[in-house]
Structures are given as structure tokens and as C-alpha cells.
Design an enzyme around this catalytic site. Structure first.
Site, PDB file in Angstrom:
ATOM      1  N   HIS A 120      -9.772   1.328   4.611  1.00 57.87           N
ATOM      2  CA  HIS A 120      -8.651   1.362   5.351  1.00 57.87           C
ATOM      3  C   HIS A 120      -9.083   2.787   6.633  1.00 57.87           C
ATOM      4  CE1 HIS A 120      -4.579   2.458   6.346  1.00 57.87           C
ATOM      5  NE2 HIS A 120      -3.998   1.521   5.553  1.00 57.87           N
ATOM      6  N   GLU A 122      -6.074  -4.950  10.150  1.00 62.20           N
ATOM      7  CA  GLU A 122      -4.901  -3.994  10.449  1.00 62.20           C
ATOM      8  C   GLU A 122      -5.373  -3.259  11.976  1.00 62.20           C
ATOM      9  OE1 GLU A 122      -2.577  -2.646   6.518  1.00 62.20           O
ATOM     10  OE2 GLU A 122      -4.556  -1.571   6.709  1.00 62.20           O
ATOM     11  N   GLY A 124       2.097   1.882  11.019  1.00 61.91           N
ATOM     12  CA  GLY A 124       2.996   2.766  11.071  1.00 61.91           C
ATOM     13  C   GLY A 124       3.824   3.068  12.494  1.00 61.91           C
ATOM     14  N   ASN A 151       0.934  -1.061  -0.124  1.00 60.00           N
ATOM     15  CA  ASN A 151      -0.179  -0.046   0.050  1.00 60.00           C
ATOM     16  C   ASN A 151       0.946   1.404   0.024  1.00 60.00           C
ATOM     17  OD1 ASN A 151      -1.796   2.101   0.626  1.00 60.00           O
ATOM     18  ND2 ASN A 151      -2.261   1.329   2.544  1.00 60.00           N
ATOM     19  N   SER A 173       2.719  -2.430  10.291  1.00 57.16           N
ATOM     20  CA  SER A 173       4.339  -2.426  10.671  1.00 57.16           C
ATOM     21  C   SER A 173       4.800  -3.730  10.221  1.00 57.16           C
ATOM     22  CB  SER A 173       4.426  -2.377  11.937  1.00 57.16           C
ATOM     23  OG  SER A 173       4.217  -1.216  12.534  1.00 57.16           O
ATOM     24  N   GLU A 214      -7.240   4.881   7.724  1.00 61.41           N
ATOM     25  CA  GLU A 214      -6.927   6.316   7.283  1.00 61.41           C
ATOM     26  C   GLU A 214      -7.896   6.884   6.574  1.00 61.41           C
ATOM     27  OE1 GLU A 214      -2.887   5.630   5.603  1.00 61.41           O
ATOM     28  OE2 GLU A 214      -2.247   4.942   7.447  1.00 61.41           O
ATOM     29  N   LYS A 223       0.262   4.332  -0.228  1.00 59.62           N
ATOM     30  CA  LYS A 223      -0.388   5.438   0.098  1.00 59.62           C
ATOM     31  C   LYS A 223      -0.364   6.821  -0.706  1.00 59.62           C
ATOM     32  CE  LYS A 223      -0.129   3.374   4.700  1.00 59.62           C
ATOM     33  NZ  LYS A 223      -0.018   3.545   6.159  1.00 59.62           N
TER      34      LYS A 223
HETATM   35  C1  PEP Z   1      -0.824   0.193   6.233  1.00 62.06           C
HETATM   36  O1  PEP Z   1      -1.358   1.428   6.552  1.00 62.06           O
HETATM   37  O2  PEP Z   1      -1.859  -0.369   5.166  1.00 62.06           O
HETATM   38  C2  PEP Z   1      -0.013  -0.531   6.419  1.00 62.06           C
HETATM   39  C3  PEP Z   1       0.143  -1.760   6.432  1.00 62.06           C
HETATM   40  O3  PEP Z   1       0.971   0.564   7.139  1.00 62.06           O
HETATM   41  P1  PEP Z   1       2.457   0.152   7.635  1.00 62.06           P
HETATM   42  O4  PEP Z   1       2.996  -1.062   7.014  1.00 62.06           O
HETATM   43  O5  PEP Z   1       3.522   1.275   7.261  1.00 62.06           O
HETATM   44  O6  PEP Z   1       2.322  -0.017   8.986  1.00 62.06           O
END
Ligand code: PEP
Length: 257
Positions: free
Chosen positions: A96, A167, A173, A13, A212, A98, A15
Site C-alpha cells: 500500500h 490505487e 482520500g 481497508n 476515493s 501509505e 487502515k
Molecule cells: C486506500 O487507501 O486503500 C483507499 C482506498 O482509501 P480511500 O478509499 O479512503 O481513498
């Protein structure tokens, strides 16, 4: 219950990252997809990169990160699933955190987007996850189950291709991830929720863990029960690290179960 063997699925992803000058990185990732052919590799890209990437890659699947619930109309600044499909996307991430938190998307909106996306012929990756407060209150599993049921269209059919990405919001993050037993319990609960809703079709749906994930923890995450793949944010921007995640998925698929 028939157990279905699933190909591992690794999705990056990106973003709101990447310019046309990032195409060489996308090609590097495409080479990883060619090299580890036992893994389905996909990239959810910003709108501006979808078509350039889709006409360039040969092995990875390109998708979007959001779309509107209508097929077309007076929605300035929005993109429909049909438009994504038209420019080469084959899937879209929906729900998601976000977007749920940053753009006020509730599960009813996500459900409508899911239906439109699937009607447009795209596969959908539905993201669900609990907040730190929900986990601390012992509500992680119930809140994710509720979010899942409220976000899934009522009328899914076997023709609809969906993936669920678990998630935890607090893991995205942050460098923190749940304990393996917590991930196994959550994925088991998601699978059971899907069984209750969809019956045998639930066995074919891949469940991804995201939050992460990186080259150093992918192998361990992929060894957890009912983790069929990974959704990777930050580490997918570095082709070397993302390639290592894909390699871990290939190795996991070769382990006897
Ligand atoms: C995400 O936001 O979909 C994600 C997996 O982020 P990260 O791996 O940076 O935690």
C-alpha cells in the site's frame, strides 16, 4: 486467449481505525456479504481486530494490512503472515502506498513479503499506483508497470492467490479519481504486464480499483473494462455506504458483458 469470468471482489481497508466496539459494524458488513452472495467481500483490519472479527463473521473474509517478510524471528513489533493466518486472516494487503511512502517500503521489500505471505497460505492483494508527479509527466503507466514487475515474486505458481489493486496515490482520500478511460488504460496495461509474466494465469487474477471509491461512484467504476472489484478505504468504515458499494458490485455482476 480464454476470457475468465471473475466474481466481483470488494475489499474494505480500515487502515488504523476500529476498536473492539466496532464489531457491530463488522457484523453489519458481514450481513451485506450474506445478502449479496454474488460478491466476494473482504475486510483488511488492524491487527487487534483480526481475530475477534474472524471468529465472528460467517460470510466476509478477514485479512491484514501488512506483514513481515520472515515467518518468525527477532523483529520486535512485527507480525508474520503465519501469525496472521493463525489468528484467522486469509489475505493480506501488501505494498500500500501509505507503507511504501510512510514506512519506506520499496518494491524489493514488498516482493519478499509477497513470497512469504503466499508461502504461509494467505492470499495477497498487491497495491500499485503512481504519484501525481508521475501522472503529470506522462509516466503513470510505465511507473505502475515497473512497480508491479518489481513487487511480484519471480516464482509465482498457479497455487498462489494474488489480486492486484491499482490505487493512484493522488486519488487516495482526496475525492479525486482518474477518468474512466485512464482507469481502463491502466487496468489494460496491468493485465498485459501480467500476461507477459504469467501467461494464461493472468486471466484469473482480479484487478481492483482503489482511491476515493464510495457508494456514489462504485457503479460507474465497476462498469469500466477490466475492473473486477474495488478497494475501499474511508467509505468502508460506514457499513451503510460499504453495503451500497457491495450492492453495486452485485448489480454489475448481473449485467450482460
Ligand atoms: C486506500 O487507501 O486503500 C483507499 C482506498 O482509501 P480511500 O478509499 O479512503 O481513498
Amino acid at each position: 486467449m480464454t476470457e475468465t469470468v471473475k466474481r466481483p471482489y470488494v475489499v474494505g481497508n480500515w487502515k488504523m481505525h476500529g476498536l473492539l466496539s466496532s464489531l457491530p459494524s463488522i457484523l453489519d458488513i458481514d450481513r451485506a456479504a450474506a445478502c449479496y452472495a454474488g460478491v466476494d467481500v473482504a475486510l483488511a483490519l488492524p491487527f487487534t481486530l483480526i481475530n475477534p472479527a474472524a471468529i465472528t463473521v460467517e460470510h466476509a473474509t478477514i485479512g491484514g494490512q501488512n506483514c513481515h517478510a520472515a515467518h518468525e524471528g527477532a523483529f520486535t513489533g512485527d507480525i508474520s503472515g503465519r501469525m496472521l493466518m493463525d489468528c484467522g486472516a486469509r489475505f493480506v494487503l501488501l505494498g500500500h502506498s501509505e507503507r511504501r511512502l510512510g514506512c519506506g517500503e520499496d518494491s524489493a521489500t514488498v516482493r519478499a513479503k509477497m513470497r512469504a505471505t503466499l508461502d504461509d497460505g494467505l492470499a495477497a492483494i498487491l497495491c500499485v499506483g503512481e504519484s501525481a508527479e508521475q501522472r503529470d509527466a506522462g509516466l503513470a503507466v510505465t511507473s505502475v508497470q515497473e512497480q508491479l514487475l518489481a513487487s511480484l515474486p519471480e516464482d509465482l505458481t498457479p497455487a498462489d492467490t494474488i489480486t492486484i489493486a491499482y490505487e493512484p496515490i493522488w486519488a487516495i482520500g482526496s475525492g479525486s479519481i482518474p477518468q474512466p478511460a485512464e482507469i481502463a488504460a491502466m487496468h489494460g496495461a496491468i493485465r498485459q504486464t501480467l500476461r507477459n509474466r504469467l501467461g494464461q494465469q493472468a486471466e484469473t487474477i482480479r484487478l481492483l480499483y482503489g482511491g476515493s471509491v464510495h457508494d456514489g461512484n462504485a457503479e460507474a467504476l465497476l462498469s469500466i473494462a477490466d475492473v473486477d472489484g474495488l478497494l475501499v478505504g474511508n467509505a468502508s468504515l460506514d457499513p451503510r455506504r460499504f453495503r451500497a458499494v457491495v450492492r453495486a458490485a452485485q448489480q454489475a455482476s448481473l449485467q450482460p458483458s
